[in-house]
Write a protein that holds these residues in place. Structure first.
Motif, PDB file in Angstrom:
ATOM      1  N   LEU A 118       0.760  -1.196   0.062  1.00 46.73           N
ATOM      2  CA  LEU A 118      -0.041  -0.016   0.046  1.00 46.73           C
ATOM      3  C   LEU A 118       1.063   1.139  -0.071  1.00 46.73           C
ATOM      4  CD1 LEU A 118      -2.789   1.380   0.405  1.00 46.73           C
ATOM      5  CD2 LEU A 118      -2.401   0.981   2.732  1.00 46.73           C
ATOM      6  N   ALA A 119       1.952   1.197   0.659  1.00 50.62           N
ATOM      7  CA  ALA A 119       2.658   2.339   0.951  1.00 50.62           C
ATOM      8  C   ALA A 119       3.548   2.708  -0.375  1.00 50.62           C
ATOM      9  CB  ALA A 119       3.807   2.251   2.221  1.00 50.62           C
ATOM     10  N   ALA A 120       3.900   1.622  -0.824  1.00 50.66           N
ATOM     11  CA  ALA A 120       4.483   1.827  -2.308  1.00 50.66           C
ATOM     12  C   ALA A 120       3.888   2.224  -3.488  1.00 50.66           C
ATOM     13  CB  ALA A 120       5.312   0.442  -2.787  1.00 50.66           C
ATOM     14  N   VAL A 121       2.713   1.854  -3.602  1.00 49.55           N
ATOM     15  CA  VAL A 121       1.848   2.235  -4.968  1.00 49.55           C
ATOM     16  C   VAL A 121       1.375   3.597  -4.371  1.00 49.55           C
ATOM     17  CG1 VAL A 121      -0.459   1.232  -3.830  1.00 49.55           C
ATOM     18  CG2 VAL A 121       0.135   1.294  -6.149  1.00 49.55           C
ATOM     19  N   ILE A 122       1.021   4.018  -3.286  1.00 50.33           N
ATOM     20  CA  ILE A 122       0.535   5.340  -2.864  1.00 50.33           C
ATOM     21  C   ILE A 122       1.862   6.356  -3.475  1.00 50.33           C
ATOM     22  CG2 ILE A 122      -0.123   7.103  -1.143  1.00 50.33           C
ATOM     23  CD1 ILE A 122      -1.681   4.761   0.270  1.00 50.33           C
ATOM     24  N   GLU A 123       3.058   6.013  -2.888  1.00 47.54           N
ATOM     25  CA  GLU A 123       3.983   6.685  -3.143  1.00 47.54           C
ATOM     26  C   GLU A 123       4.110   6.968  -4.746  1.00 47.54           C
ATOM     27  OE1 GLU A 123       7.410   9.314  -1.969  1.00 47.54           O
ATOM     28  OE2 GLU A 123       5.684   8.181  -0.691  1.00 47.54           O
ATOM     29  N   GLN A 124       4.165   6.176  -5.323  1.00 42.76           N
ATOM     30  CA  GLN A 124       4.507   6.123  -6.755  1.00 42.76           C
ATOM     31  C   GLN A 124       3.142   6.948  -7.611  1.00 42.76           C
ATOM     32  OE1 GLN A 124       7.158   5.557  -8.866  1.00 42.76           O
ATOM     33  NE2 GLN A 124       7.933   5.174  -6.719  1.00 42.76           N
ATOM     34  N   GLY A 125       2.008   6.431  -7.065  1.00 39.35           N
ATOM     35  CA  GLY A 125       0.588   7.230  -7.561  1.00 39.35           C
ATOM     36  C   GLY A 125       0.511   8.715  -7.433  1.00 39.35           C
ATOM     37  N   LEU A 126       1.334   9.182  -6.245  1.00 38.23           N
ATOM     38  CA  LEU A 126       1.278  10.627  -6.012  1.00 38.23           C
ATOM     39  C   LEU A 126       2.067  11.159  -6.857  1.00 38.23           C
ATOM     40  CD1 LEU A 126       0.939  10.751  -2.050  1.00 38.23           C
ATOM     41  CD2 LEU A 126      -0.892  10.880  -3.959  1.00 38.23           C
ATOM     42  N   GLN A 127       3.296  10.463  -7.227  1.00 42.09           N
ATOM     43  CA  GLN A 127       4.559  11.167  -7.990  1.00 42.09           C
ATOM     44  C   GLN A 127       4.142  11.102  -9.402  1.00 42.09           C
ATOM     45  OE1 GLN A 127       8.186   9.537  -6.615  1.00 42.09           O
ATOM     46  NE2 GLN A 127       7.708   9.937  -4.495  1.00 42.09           N
TER      47      GLN A 127
END
Length: 233
Positions: A118-127
């Motif tokens: 969850l943390a990884a996909v949120i990080e990339q999705g925001l960037q």
């Protein structure tokens, strides 16, 4: 740094799950002491950037009101439509009306989402300007079949990925995509496919093989084992 108020989780829970051969929709089957949907809701709340959960259910859903939901985060019920895309679009539209710039769309039948995924996909999705999805490189040999279930051909698996959820996008991108391609196309089996129709290329983020989607009888037993494993991590 992104603030947590910018991300709402949208959980697609309006389906009936006919392949499970159960009178109860698969998202309401009980595993490891909770319903599948309760596990999925809890999973998406484990990142501080998620500040609300929007659960999209069928208009006639009699089960949702009976759930034991987390009290630490706002959880909203939204009525879905005739297709997955129509249902998720209703949830994303609600998120935009509430002021959320980003959404993390998750399947109700994926209760084994790990905190690190969850943390990884949120990080990339925001960037990433086109958003991001969890996915897995295809590991097995893939066959295309004839109608009689005999093999037509073998498909090279190089470059093939299996899409998972959550999928994280700006609300504006998703709503623009659905306005252009519509929500009734049966090929729109996930949110990324709508974004791709705009000519955009979402980022693939490596997920975990434990992030299974409960689809067939027996999947719930596997999910229960994975949930116990994740609770120990």
């Amino acid at each position: 740094m992104q603030t947590k108020q910018q991300v709402a989780a949208v959980i697609a829970a309006a389906g009936v799950g006919q392949r499970m051969q159960s009178a109860t929709p698969k998202q309401y089957l009980e595993i490891a002491g909770k319903t599948v949907l309760e596990h999925s809701i809890l999973a998406v709340t484990r990142d501080p950037r998620i500040s609300a959960v929007i659960v999209v259910v069928a208009a006639t859903d009699p089960y949702f009101s009976q759930l034991k939901l987390p009290q630490s985060i706002p959880i909203h019920r939204v009525t879905g439509g005739a297709s997955r895309a129509e249902s998720v679009a209703a949830g994303v539209q609600f998120a935009q009306q509430q002021g959320y710039r980003f959404v993390a769309v998750h399947d109700a039948a994926r209760p084994c989402l790990a905190r690190t995924e969850l943390a990884a996909v949120i990080e990339q999705g925001l960037q990433h300007p086109a958003g991001a999805i969890l996915a897995l490189p295809v590991a097995d040999t893939i066959k295309r079949a004839h109608a009689d279930q005999t093999i037509d051909t073998t498909i090279p698996r190089e470059g093939l990925w299996q899409a998972l959820t959550p999928q994280v996008f700006a609300t504006s991108i998703l709503l623009d995509a659905w306005r252009i391609v519509g929500v009734t196309d049966p090929q729109l089996t996930d949110e990324a496919s709508a974004v791709e129709a705009l000519g955009l290329a979402p980022k693939l983020v490596l997920g975990r093989r434990t992030n299974i989607k409960i689809t067939q009888p027996g999947d719930e037993s596997m999910a229960a084992a994975f949930i116990q494993q994740l609770e120990k991590e």
